[in-house]
Write an enzyme that holds these catalytic residues in place. Structure first.
Site, PDB file in Angstrom:
ATOM      1  N   THR A 143       0.846  -1.191   0.000  1.00 29.97           N
ATOM      2  CA  THR A 143       0.000   0.000   0.000  1.00 29.97           C
ATOM      3  C   THR A 143       0.884   1.244   0.000  1.00 29.97           C
ATOM      4  OG1 THR A 143      -0.178   0.222   2.417  1.00 29.97           O
ATOM      5  CG2 THR A 143      -1.743  -1.264   1.318  1.00 29.97           C
ATOM      6  N   GLY A 144       0.312   2.347  -0.467  1.00 27.39           N
ATOM      7  CA  GLY A 144       1.118   3.562  -0.582  1.00 27.39           C
ATOM      8  C   GLY A 144       2.232   3.399  -1.589  1.00 27.39           C
ATOM      9  N   ALA A 145       1.945   2.679  -2.685  1.00 28.27           N
ATOM     10  CA  ALA A 145       2.996   2.305  -3.639  1.00 28.27           C
ATOM     11  C   ALA A 145       3.267   3.354  -4.710  1.00 28.27           C
ATOM     12  CB  ALA A 145       2.629   0.976  -4.311  1.00 28.27           C
ATOM     13  N   SER A 146       2.566   4.478  -4.678  1.00 29.57           N
ATOM     14  CA  SER A 146       2.722   5.455  -5.754  1.00 29.57           C
ATOM     15  C   SER A 146       3.875   6.430  -5.536  1.00 29.57           C
ATOM     16  CB  SER A 146       1.417   6.242  -5.939  1.00 29.57           C
ATOM     17  OG  SER A 146       1.091   6.950  -4.753  1.00 29.57           O
ATOM     18  N   SER A 147       4.478   6.425  -4.339  1.00 30.35           N
ATOM     19  CA  SER A 147       5.595   7.336  -4.082  1.00 30.35           C
ATOM     20  C   SER A 147       6.404   6.852  -2.885  1.00 30.35           C
ATOM     21  CB  SER A 147       5.088   8.767  -3.812  1.00 30.35           C
ATOM     22  OG  SER A 147       4.351   8.812  -2.602  1.00 30.35           O
ATOM     23  N   GLY A 148       7.555   7.479  -2.676  1.00 30.15           N
ATOM     24  CA  GLY A 148       8.347   7.240  -1.479  1.00 30.15           C
ATOM     25  C   GLY A 148       8.744   5.799  -1.241  1.00 30.15           C
ATOM     26  N   GLY A 198       6.976   3.152  -0.553  1.00 29.76           N
ATOM     27  CA  GLY A 198       6.176   2.162  -1.273  1.00 29.76           C
ATOM     28  C   GLY A 198       6.615   1.993  -2.711  1.00 29.76           C
ATOM     29  N   SER A 224       7.258   3.975  12.750  1.00 31.02           N
ATOM     30  CA  SER A 224       8.071   5.186  12.720  1.00 31.02           C
ATOM     31  C   SER A 224       8.866   5.294  14.011  1.00 31.02           C
ATOM     32  CB  SER A 224       7.177   6.428  12.580  1.00 31.02           C
ATOM     33  OG  SER A 224       7.891   7.627  12.812  1.00 31.02           O
ATOM     34  N   TYR A 282       0.466  12.489  14.208  1.00 28.30           N
ATOM     35  CA  TYR A 282       1.207  11.435  13.509  1.00 28.30           C
ATOM     36  C   TYR A 282       1.828  10.474  14.513  1.00 28.30           C
ATOM     37  CZ  TYR A 282       4.734   9.230  10.523  1.00 28.30           C
ATOM     38  OH  TYR A 282       5.509   8.321   9.856  1.00 28.30           O
TER      39      TYR A 282
END
Length: 356
Positions: A37-42, A44, A168, A181
């Site tokens: 998940t969150g694979a579109s940037s950073g 991921g 984190s 956060y």
């Protein structure tokens, strides 16, 4: 029925289902289907590319459909197997659809990485409750939904699989300016530890790993929902590349690991906070206000990724600090003896600081 009392309960379970072992044996990446998940940037994005290069079939999920299409096209052009699923992990039905798509396409998945996250920068009393709840939808409830989907699949198949939650350093130690956060990551850490114990007690075929990244050079700050006048950034601090996190994630996909810290900074802060909480409070009060923003004006809040998809296909941010090419501590943790020596050194250093 005759019961062989020389056989332990664990051995009986293993005889009934050979896939369930006290020490789970996970597949090699080249034989895996991995959900990220969150694979579109950073993190991921880097993990998806690295997993594909190692031979894994990739299921990339995020809210940015255009970026997902670009990523999977890129991977396919290189001869890799990859599909995308547009999904908001804050919605349980979307997370279930990720699992269903992976199963309908590849017949299964072997590793599930709960990576999607976003941050809000601002003093605790300034951030609206609405924004706090939205962040928890992504940063806490998203991994909860992902955990439930993954555990259901692994236990249903009776074949070992990996569940990897990306936490984190601020899930081990609270911080100023990013209170929401940190709170969401604390919740994720507690959830991960709790579900791990339950699954181990049940002898479920699930390896549960918590990743503890330090400060990583990704668009995390560019995507943040900011109440500050100045742009959020990793500033005047030690910064690690997203590849270091991706390496840890993929190591845990093949080798059951309880925790993996990215950077000695993350481990040191966790240990200092536990051993010397008041001293750590003072240090962070002095340092963290000035090391979480750059000097330029903050991006408009409406451009953040809190409610809508952020910009995609960027693996790096615009951070200014002491850039590290790798995390030697993370590499050391892959070798238990070396890891123990490093931890002992950190403890000795902390004790020496206290005695001064």
């Amino acid at each position: 029925m005759t019961i062989d009392h020389s056989v332990t309960n664990t051995e009986q379970l293993e005889q009934q289902n050979p896939a369930i072992k006290t020490k789970l044996k996970l597949k090699k990446l080249k034989d895996q289907v991995i959900v990220i998940t969150g694979a579109s940037s950073g993190i991921g994005l880097v993990t998806a590319r690295m997993a594909a290069e190692k031979g894994a079939k990739v299921v990339a999920a995020a809210r940015n459909e255009e970026a997902l299409k670009e990523l999977t096209d890129e991977l396919k052009e290189k001869g890799h197997d990859a599909i995308w699923v547009k999904a908001d992990v804050g919605k349980e039905e979307d997370v279930n659809r990720i699992a269903e798509t992976a199963i309908s396409t590849f017949g299964r998945f072997d590793t599930w990485v709960n990576n999607a996250a976003v941050s809000t920068f601002g003093h605790a009393m300034d951030v609206t409750v609405e924004d706090m709840k939205r962040m928890f939808d992504t940063n806490f409830w998203g991994p909860v939904y992902g955990t439930r989907a993954a555990v259901k699949h692994y236990t249903g198949r009776g074949v070992p699989g990996a569940l990897i939650n990306v936490g984190s350093l601020f899930g081990d130690r609270g911080t100023v300016i990013q209170s929401t956060y940190a709170s969401a990551k604390f919740a994720l850490h507690g959830w991960t530890e709790s579900i791990r114990m339950e699954l181990e007690k049940e002898q479920a075929p699930v390896s549960v790993t918590l990743i503890h990244p330090g400060r990583i050079d990704t668009p995390y700050n560019e995507h943040a929902h900011s109440y500050l006048d100045k742009q959020p950034a990793h500033y005047r601090s030690m910064i690690y590349p997203p590849e270091a996190v991706a390496e840890a994630i993929l190591f845990a996909a093949e080798h059951p690991k309880r925790d993996m810290y990215i950077g000695s900074q993350a481990k040191a802060i966790a240990m200092l906070g536990a051993l010397f909480p008041r001293l750590t409070d003072r240090l962070m009060e002095k340092i963290m206000y000035h090391s979480q923003h750059a000097e330029r004006p903050s991006n408009p809040r409406e451009e953040s990724a809190l409610y809508d998809a952020g910009c995609g296909m960027h693996d790096r941010g615009t951070n200014k600090g002491w850039m590290r090419s790798r995390s030697y501590y993370t590499k050391a943790t892959k070798r238990p003896i070396v890891s123990a020596a490093v931890v002992a050194g950190l403890v000795a250093w902390a004790a020496a600081k206290r005695c001064r």
